[in-house]
Design an enzyme around this catalytic site. Structure first.
Site, PDB file in Angstrom:
ATOM      1  N   LYS A 155       0.839  -1.202   0.000  1.00  0.00           N
ATOM      2  CA  LYS A 155       0.000   0.000   0.000  1.00  0.00           C
ATOM      3  C   LYS A 155       0.870   1.246   0.000  1.00  0.00           C
ATOM      4  CE  LYS A 155      -2.253   0.771   3.886  1.00  0.00           C
ATOM      5  NZ  LYS A 155      -1.922   2.039   4.555  1.00  0.00           N
ATOM      6  N   LYS A 173      -3.130   7.318  14.670  1.00  0.00           N
ATOM      7  CA  LYS A 173      -3.475   6.426  13.563  1.00  0.00           C
ATOM      8  C   LYS A 173      -4.999   6.292  13.466  1.00  0.00           C
ATOM      9  CE  LYS A 173       0.761   5.184  12.273  1.00  0.00           C
ATOM     10  NZ  LYS A 173       1.278   5.265  10.895  1.00  0.00           N
ATOM     11  N   ARG A 224      -5.320  -2.948  11.439  1.00  0.00           N
ATOM     12  CA  ARG A 224      -4.220  -3.655  12.095  1.00  0.00           C
ATOM     13  C   ARG A 224      -4.629  -4.268  13.442  1.00  0.00           C
ATOM     14  NH1 ARG A 224      -0.554  -3.090   8.450  1.00  0.00           N
ATOM     15  NH2 ARG A 224      -0.137  -1.082   7.440  1.00  0.00           N
ATOM     16  N   ASP A 245       4.351   0.535  12.600  1.00  0.00           N
ATOM     17  CA  ASP A 245       3.187  -0.264  12.220  1.00  0.00           C
ATOM     18  C   ASP A 245       3.314  -1.729  12.632  1.00  0.00           C
ATOM     19  OD1 ASP A 245       1.730   1.807  11.174  1.00  0.00           O
ATOM     20  OD2 ASP A 245       2.306   1.441   9.096  1.00  0.00           O
TER      21      ASP A 245
END
Length: 407
Positions: free
Chosen positions: A22, A317, A364, A290
């Protein structure tokens, strides 16, 4: 859609094809719009990349990128230099809570015409595209790398190029280096020396470039976690990856050595194997924030502790990831402490079964907790949130032996 996950046998040795990064795709989509002639292969199929495609292909006066953080940052810079275009750039309710003032301030210092339509420092933004004449800007180095990358992506469109001076310690440096490498692939020169980045102006002679996007290392992290939580001897093969990757999350191969997983590269594949026992880890993840959720869940499932630092960007985030992790871990029986930039998990051998993990509109959260089903059955609420970055995630988990039931 809420689901229940469990496994009734050992993880199956399987080859999984993961779609393109991405991070790389969204950078290339913007560059493709600025420099026609670029072709992109193995592009990400994520919601975020689809939001970028739709925005760049359209001519709407209001552009809604929903939850796509990279699209919000990159398009803010893109529309700022889009001569004669006036647009309101907006997103989801959570996007309107994610700060963008650092980037807007930098663009305004370069001459951009950007106004906040609601709350100062946050989207939505009213942007009037114009030629920017100032060619140097200073920005804090410890902010999200996406703010800096947004400036880098448009830098070659300035008549004299763009100089970015970074103040302080740099966060997520690999993502900046990824951006510069992609600029080089499309014929744009740059120099990153000490805390100064200089992007040379485009010559107008950019050659058509066919770029193959490497598969997403962040998506690979969940399979590292699956292998780490499995029996010694378990292996999974992933494609298509490069040993010399542009992606910062390539650090997985090193980090998961401590969690019992070895990585073997062969041509465009990597094979993950559980070969040894794990040990508690202490890591500064300022370059790879991440990965924090995945690593923390792996450690919890292994019954070992972890002390993760450098996590300050997780507060802004899709959700406040540190507080979300603390809440969900405690439901599972973990003892965990978080601050503005750290997560400390105490070793624990007990895991509460049948816990329903809330995902907070954060892809996530769903994917990081899923591997725990190797240890105990768990539930994931709003499981479709994975489409933000990895639409095929649940199907790929079935391929390696997970049993998934809709609730």
């Amino acid at each position: 859609m809420d689901i229940r996950l469990h496994i009734s046998k050992n993880i199956i040795s399987e080859t999984i094809k993961i779609s393109g990064s991405k991070s790389e795709t969204n950078r290339l989509l913007l560059l493709q719009s600025l420099y026609p002639g670029i072709t992109i292969e193995n592009a990400s199929e994520s919601d975020d990349s689809e939001a970028m495609r739709k925005a760049l292909a359209g001519n709407d006066s209001v552009v809604d990128i929903h939850h796509a953080g990279t699209a919000m940052r990159f398009l803010t810079a893109y529309y700022a230099i889009h001569l004669g275009r006036e647009v309101v750039l907006t997103g989801s309710s959570r996007m309107k809570e994610r700060p963008i003032g650092v980037l807007v301030d930098a663009l305004r210092a370069l001459g951009a015409d950007i106004e906040y339509t609601d709350n100062e420092g946050y989207p939505p933004l009213k942007i009037k595209g114009k030629g920017l004449t100032v060619d140097s800007v200073t920005i804090k180095a410890n902010v999200s790398s996406q703010y800096i990358t947004a400036l880098l992506l448009i830098g070659a469109k300035f008549e004299n190029g763009l100089e970015i001076i970074l103040e302080g310690e740099i966060t997520s440096r690999p993502y900046l280096e990824m951006t510069l490498s992609l600029l080089q692939e499309v014929g744009i020169k740059s120099l990153f020396q000490d805390n100064v980045i200089k992007v040379s102006p485009a010559t107008g002679n950019q050659q058509p470039a066919a770029i193959i996007v490497e598969s997403d290392w962040s998506s690979a992290s969940y399979f590292y976690s699956i292998v780490a939580l499995s029996e010694i001897g378990t292996s999974i093969t992933l494609s298509s990856f490069k040993k010399q990757s542009l992606q910062g999350d390539r650090a997985l191969a090193d980090i998961y050595q401590d969690l019992g997983v070895t990585t073997e590269f062969k041509e465009s594949t990597l094979t993950l194997s559980k070969t040894h026992n794990s040990k508690s880890i202490t890591r500064n993840l300022k370059d790879t924030p991440d990965l924090a959720q995945t690593i923390a869940v792996s450690c919890f499932g292994l019954g070992i502790g972890c002390n993760l630092t450098g996590l300050h960007t997780l507060k802004i985030k899709e959700t406040d990831r540190l507080e979300a992790l603390k809440t969900e871990f405690e439901k599972l029986g973990a003892e965990v402490e978080v601050s503005n930039d750290t997560l400390f998990l105490k070793p624990s051998l007990a895991i509460n079964a049948e816990v329903a993990i809330n995902t907070y509109n954060d892809h996530r959260m769903a994917m990081a907790f899923a591997p725990l089903a190797i240890k105990v059955p768990i539930k994931i609420n709003d499981a479709e949130v994975v489409s933000k970055s990895y639409p095929a995630f649940w199907e790929d988990l079935k391929k390696v032996g997970f049993e998934i039931n809709t609730l």
